[in-house]
Design a protein around this motif. Structure first.
Motif, PDB file in Angstrom:
ATOM      1  N   ARG A 168      34.257  33.502  46.546  1.00  0.00           N
ATOM      2  CA  ARG A 168      33.889  33.576  45.125  1.00  0.00           C
ATOM      3  C   ARG A 168      33.875  32.187  44.487  1.00  0.00           C
ATOM      4  O   ARG A 168      32.953  31.847  43.758  1.00  0.00           O
ATOM      5  CB  ARG A 168      34.867  34.483  44.385  1.00  0.00           C
ATOM      6  N   ILE A 224      45.169  38.250  41.226  1.00  0.00           N
ATOM      7  CA  ILE A 224      44.127  38.005  40.210  1.00  0.00           C
ATOM      8  C   ILE A 224      42.713  38.178  40.786  1.00  0.00           C
ATOM      9  O   ILE A 224      41.903  38.938  40.260  1.00  0.00           O
ATOM     10  CB  ILE A 224      44.235  36.563  39.650  1.00  0.00           C
ATOM     11  N   PRO A 247      38.026  41.536  40.225  1.00  0.00           N
ATOM     12  CA  PRO A 247      38.760  40.341  39.781  1.00  0.00           C
ATOM     13  C   PRO A 247      39.062  40.329  38.291  1.00  0.00           C
ATOM     14  O   PRO A 247      38.300  40.855  37.487  1.00  0.00           O
ATOM     15  CB  PRO A 247      37.791  39.205  40.129  1.00  0.00           C
ATOM     16  N   ASN A 248      40.194  39.712  37.968  1.00  0.00           N
ATOM     17  CA  ASN A 248      40.621  39.595  36.585  1.00  0.00           C
ATOM     18  C   ASN A 248      40.399  38.138  36.145  1.00  0.00           C
ATOM     19  O   ASN A 248      41.334  37.366  35.970  1.00  0.00           O
ATOM     20  CB  ASN A 248      42.114  39.977  36.533  1.00  0.00           C
ATOM     21  N   CYS A 249      39.143  37.770  35.993  1.00  0.00           N
ATOM     22  CA  CYS A 249      38.770  36.362  35.798  1.00  0.00           C
ATOM     23  C   CYS A 249      39.348  35.774  34.511  1.00  0.00           C
ATOM     24  O   CYS A 249      39.586  34.570  34.435  1.00  0.00           O
ATOM     25  CB  CYS A 249      37.251  36.205  35.818  1.00  0.00           C
TER      26      CYS A 249
END
Ligand code: SF4
Length: 379
Positions: free
Chosen positions: A171, A215, A220-222
């Protein structure tokens, strides 16, 4: 905003890629710093991180293969309490080691762990080696485990690459190849090596794994990510589409039919059979495997399985829940019979009470069978 992206081709030479300023070294420094700052503030308080003992790191890494932290912690405490160092593991009986692994499954892992401890005792005076080439000669230690132990315990500059790290890296750098391929593994390892903080390799590796676990998860918890300003997938709105994972469809559907063969004392037969496909090294209830296109090579035939078990024609009961082992999708069933003629039974047969099943046949399948048999009130 200018889009930055690594194409499928330009990973061939990462140095060129970096020098082409797609990914600049300054970005790497920012990533390293932000990552470590976040890790030092947010890392979980895990027992195997308390000291840098290579043995404890090793045990934890092997337990964490296929198992989540929350599921392995109590086994970890127990294992280390009973077998606190390499020599106690090397000298422990196989039965003891297997019993301490109960609930974690994949018993070949703990057998290899023990073999590894024996190897270190015999060849390295019982001291975990610091050299990568020697580490890789230890049974059960591959490059991921060696890199993890050497970096975390001795702060040596080896980058780890597990599933979490692959997700974060692909990513961060918008890596668009199928990460299930071996070639992708090699390219991502190059990326991991380049990104490694050589001053703090142990903490850097743990931070990458922790970020992937907490995370940069599959969803995902961007918004809370310390690397958001440098993440190329995020800048391109691609974070939910990367990594690309295309598994080859090599799944095999089979039925495992277990036989609960009772003697007149209502005790069940279990035995060990090194030539069968599953549970080669632990005792299990007898079973047969059914499935399309299973060749003879799939399992060595023998008289007990092929003649005796096959001759039992009662209707099996099927468990509602499916099971899986490696690439096998498994339907579970069982048949219960009382047997008078013991002459056909294998030599190493033993008889146990139903309630002793899980202890003697330590597996999640035994747990499922037991639950179903009790619910069916058949015993
Ligand atoms: S910004 Fe999002 S996608 Fe990028 S590394 Fe962080 S959590 Fe992962």
């Amino acid at each position: 905003m200018k889009k930055k992206k690594i194409s499928n081709n330009n990973l061939k030479s990462l140095d060129t890629t970096l020098n082409n300023s797609n990914l600049e070294y300054s970005n790497i420094t920012i990533i390293q710093q932000n990552l470590l700052k976040w890790y030092n503030k947010n890392k979980r308080d895990l027992p195997f991180r308390k000291d840098k003992n290579p043995y404890k790191i090793w045990v934890s890494e092997i337990m964490l293969q296929q198992t989540r932290v929350s599921a392995m912690l109590s086994s970890y405490y127990n294992f280390i309490k009973e077998l606190p160092d390499i020599s106690s593991l090397a000298n422990a009986s196989e039965e003891k080691v297997i019993s301490l692994w109960k609930g974690l499954g994949y018993y070949s892992r703990v057998k290899n762990l023990k073999k590894g401890a024996e190897y270190i005792l015999d060849n390295c005076k019982g001291v975990f080696p610091k050299e990568l080439d020697i580490c890789l000669m230890i049974p059960g230690i591959g490059s991921y485990t060696a890199n993890a132990i050497l970096s975390i315990s001795f702060n040596l500059p080896f980058a780890v690459l597990d599933g979490n790290v692959k997700r974060v890296l692909s990513r961060l750098f918008l890596y668009e190849n199928n990460i299930s391929l071996n070639s992708s593994h090699n390219e991502l390892q190059i990326l991991a090596n380049k990104l490694l903080n050589k001053e703090e390799p142990g903490d850097h590796n743990q931070a990458m794994m922790e970020l992937g676990a907490l995370i940069c998860t599959p969803f995902p918890n961007c918004n809370t990510c310390p690397l958001v300003t440098e993440c190329i997938s995020y800048k391109n709105g691609m974070q939910n589409f990367i990594p690309i994972i295309k598994k080859e469809d090599n799944r095999i559907s089979i039925e495992l039919r277990f036989y609960l063969l009772k003697n007149r004392n209502n005790k069940l037969l279990i035995y060990t059979d090194k030539n069968r496909r599953f549970f080669k090294t632990i005792p299990s209830l007898p079973f047969l495997i059914f499935g399309k296109s299973l060749s003879v090579k799939y399992e060595e035939p023998n008289k007990f399985r092929n003649d005796f078990l096959n001759s039992i024609k009662s209707t099996p009961r099927y468990l509602k829940k499916k099971h899986s082992i490696t690439n096998h999708d498994i339907t579970l069933s069982y048949i219960m019979e009382t047997i008078d003629d013991f002459s056909v039974f294998p030599n190493d047969s033993i008889f146990i009470k139903l309630e002793e099943l899980e202890e003697n046949f330590p597996s999640s399948i035994a747990k499922k069978l037991l639950k179903e048999i009790i619910e069916d009130s058949l015993f």
